[in-house]
Write a protein that holds these residues in place. Structure first.
Motif, PDB file in Angstrom:
ATOM      1  N   ASP A  86      -5.225   2.156   9.308  1.00 40.72           N
ATOM      2  CA  ASP A  86      -5.879   2.220   8.001  1.00 40.72           C
ATOM      3  C   ASP A  86      -6.949   3.303   8.057  1.00 40.72           C
ATOM      4  O   ASP A  86      -7.910   3.201   8.823  1.00 40.72           O
ATOM      5  CB  ASP A  86      -6.496   0.865   7.675  1.00 40.72           C
ATOM      6  CG  ASP A  86      -7.055   0.787   6.267  1.00 40.72           C
ATOM      7  OD1 ASP A  86      -7.134   1.831   5.589  1.00 40.72           O
ATOM      8  OD2 ASP A  86      -7.422  -0.323   5.843  1.00 40.72           O
ATOM      9  N   SER A  95      -2.675   5.182   4.750  1.00 39.33           N
ATOM     10  CA  SER A  95      -2.087   5.217   6.084  1.00 39.33           C
ATOM     11  C   SER A  95      -1.748   6.660   6.433  1.00 39.33           C
ATOM     12  O   SER A  95      -1.260   7.405   5.598  1.00 39.33           O
ATOM     13  CB  SER A  95      -0.858   4.317   6.158  1.00 39.33           C
ATOM     14  OG  SER A  95       0.133   4.779   5.279  1.00 39.33           O
ATOM     15  N   PRO A 118       1.918   3.274   9.547  1.00 35.60           N
ATOM     16  CA  PRO A 118       1.437   2.292   8.575  1.00 35.60           C
ATOM     17  C   PRO A 118       0.454   1.267   9.143  1.00 35.60           C
ATOM     18  O   PRO A 118      -0.282   0.644   8.395  1.00 35.60           O
ATOM     19  CB  PRO A 118       2.712   1.610   8.082  1.00 35.60           C
ATOM     20  CG  PRO A 118       3.680   1.786   9.192  1.00 35.60           C
ATOM     21  CD  PRO A 118       3.335   3.109   9.836  1.00 35.60           C
TER      22      PRO A 118
END
Length: 53
Positions: A11, A46, A8
């Protein structure tokens, strides 16, 4: 396939985050399982890495 490893903090819209995801994929494929896959979530982009074994 096993459960995906969520990343996560990376990006996929950011070039540096995308390259970091590719580097993670390369490390997992070289040291864990050559049939490792990389995918991105539809919502926040993600990455997820999944290894077959």
């Amino acid at each position: 396939m096993t459960d995906p490893i969520e990343l996560p903090a990376l990006d996929g819209r950011d070039p540096l985050g995308f390259l970091a995801a590719l580097g993670t994929l390369r490390l997992l494929a070289d040291h864990h399982d050559p049939v490792t896959a990389l995918s991105f979530d539809a919502g926040p982009p993600s990455p997820d890495c999944t290894a077959a074994g």
